[in-house]
Design an enzyme around this catalytic site. Structure first.
Site, PDB file in Angstrom:
ATOM      1  N   TYR A  22      15.601  88.270  58.778  1.00  0.00           N
ATOM      2  CA  TYR A  22      15.706  89.547  58.074  1.00  0.00           C
ATOM      3  C   TYR A  22      15.741  89.320  56.565  1.00  0.00           C
ATOM      4  CZ  TYR A  22      17.708  93.723  56.033  1.00  0.00           C
ATOM      5  OH  TYR A  22      17.930  94.804  55.214  1.00  0.00           O
ATOM      6  N   ARG A  73      29.037  90.659  50.123  1.00  0.00           N
ATOM      7  CA  ARG A  73      29.846  91.462  49.195  1.00  0.00           C
ATOM      8  C   ARG A  73      29.899  92.930  49.598  1.00  0.00           C
ATOM      9  NH1 ARG A  73      26.701  92.335  43.966  1.00  0.00           N
ATOM     10  NH2 ARG A  73      25.697  93.741  45.456  1.00  0.00           N
ATOM     11  N   ARG A 127      25.469 101.133  57.992  1.00  0.00           N
ATOM     12  CA  ARG A 127      24.529 100.012  58.047  1.00  0.00           C
ATOM     13  C   ARG A 127      25.273  98.746  58.460  1.00  0.00           C
ATOM     14  NH1 ARG A 127      22.863 102.105  52.669  1.00  0.00           N
ATOM     15  NH2 ARG A 127      24.167 100.437  51.822  1.00  0.00           N
ATOM     16  N   PHE A 170      14.844  84.226  33.955  1.00  0.00           N
ATOM     17  CA  PHE A 170      14.606  85.254  34.971  1.00  0.00           C
ATOM     18  C   PHE A 170      15.132  84.805  36.334  1.00  0.00           C
ATOM     19  CE2 PHE A 170      11.918  87.145  38.264  1.00  0.00           C
ATOM     20  CZ  PHE A 170      11.864  88.480  37.907  1.00  0.00           C
TER      21      PHE A 170
END
Length: 418
Positions: free
Chosen positions: A172, A219, A229, A289
């Protein structure tokens, strides 16, 4: 007054927030001039700011044409994600759309006007996004289309499927984040700002995404529970509770924390791959980044480890802590020092009775070994007592003014956290 108490406990945060606000952010998140862009790209960057100010900030820091490719990549995946999230679209309509979404990139007039989601503008004006996609170099188009196709198929697979095993958890996370890491890595290499190996080594790129996604899932336990969910793998939580929601009950808190620690240990196994990946990067804007979200993630896991608050509210790192990480994580030695610092913090909190303690200690030992360079470790900022005392006095006298600064830096901090 809560803000004042926080700063009195961590006076170095004041210095770093001021340093960030007074120009430190420009080193990691410079802005681009919208007047230098064509109408279509200007519209795309406006949508980028509307859907995620945080991602807009970090994307705009990238060099050259890579910046535009990553902007379009983000908007395409945001449009795909908006389809997936829209519960008003029936499955018999949604599943084919997810499977075919990559083909819409080459259909100039395709748009979707029926979405009720807050980010529906990326679907309603998809012709502008797809036009700018087709204006990209073919090498960028091929990457974005391929990742969009694979992600759409993965999203469709998990629409009515819960995450049971740890293997499915990895699968997933691969679909929703690992593929993003792989796609970005291929874009970095395609731009020639990075070596071909960065885009070719999909295992490391996948780990970059999995580390971030698992951190978010860990978290956000309580928030996800409140919204119905479930992303924690049943294979793990079923050893600690009959239902995942039972972990939030006060009488189950000890078992809940053990479950939490096991999942954090699982996530830590990606850190060696993260360090190897970052060590290969050459371009400074690409390094920033990639590195900033990773150091934010390890700091978040350190805050969550063995912490009952994960099941009671929100666990977040401090703003001053976040801006320090953003300004410090500009080279591999600094990132190694940060990783070392936070895994040490976790190590000091490992309960001797925790079922995962041996595995946690083992992976931390591996991370320590990778994080210790041959020469002196890059120093983290430390301040003498006199400077800390002055900072504490400044906090006491100016906390209201500094709270305004804190709010002003919020969008930049969110950029790093996301």
């Amino acid at each position: 007054m809560e803000l004042l108490r926080t700063w009195l406990g961590h006076p170095e945060d004041i210095y770093n927030l001021l340093r960030f606000k007074m120009g430190g952010y420009r080193a990691v998140m410079p802005r681009i001039d919208p007047d230098s862009l064509g109408l279509g790209l200007r519209t795309c960057y406006r949508y980028l700011n509307q859907t995620s100010r945080s991602f807009a900030a970090v994307i705009q820091a990238l060099d050259g044409e890579l910046r535009h490719a990553v902007c379009i990549f983000y908007l395409v995946l945001r449009a795909l994600d908006t389809i997936e999230d829209d519960m008003t679209i029936s499955l018999d309509v949604k599943v084919p759309m997810l499977h075919e979404f990559h083909s819409y990139l080459y259909q100039p007039d395709w748009k979707y006007m029926e979405s009720k989601e807050k980010d529906r503008q990326v679907l309603e004006d998809f012709p502008t996004i797809s036009m700018e996609f087709r204006n990209l170099s073919k090498v960028y188009q091929d990457v974005i289309s391929d990742i969009c196709h694979k992600m759409g198929v993965g999203m469709a697979e998990f629409l009515e499927k819960k995450v049971d095993s740890q293997r499915e958890w990895d699968k997933y996370c691969h679909y929703v984040a690992g593929l993003v890491g792989i796609g970005l890595s291929r874009l970095f290499s395609a731009s020639e700002l990075e070596d071909p190996i960065v885009g070719q080594d999909t295992e490391l790129a996948n780990s970059m995404g999995l580390f971030l996604q698992k951190t978010n899932i860990i978290r956000d336990y309580l928030e996800d529970q409140l919204e119905g969910r479930e992303f924690w793998p049943r294979e793990v939580w079923s050893r600690y509770a009959k239902k995942l929601s039972d972990l939030a009950k006060p009488e189950n808190i000890d078992m809940a924390v053990q479950c939490l620690n096991e999942l954090i240990t699982n996530a830590l196994y990606h850190v060696p791959d993260v360090l190897t990946y970052l060590s290969r990067l050459k371009n400074q804007t690409v390094f920033n980044f990639c590195a900033i979200p990773q150091v934010m993630a390890i700091a978040t896991l350190a805050a969550c480890y063995n912490n009952k608050q994960v099941f009671r509210g929100v666990v977040k790192i401090r703003k001053g802590q976040a801006v320090t990480l953003m300004m410090d994580a500009t080279n591999i030695q600094a990132v190694k020092a940060i990783m070392y610092q936070y895994v040490e913090e976790i190590y000091q909190k490992i309960p001797s009775t925790d079922p995962s303690s041996n595995k946690t200690q083992q992976i931390i030992t591996s991370i320590r070994t990778m994080s210790l360079p041959d020469g002196p470790m890059a120093s983290r900022h430390h301040y003498s007592p006199i400077y800390l005392s002055c900072a504490m006095l400044l906090a006491a006298l100016s906390w209201q003014y500094l709270s305004t600064i804190s709010k002003a830096t919020e969008e930049y901090v969110q950029a790093g956290e996301n």
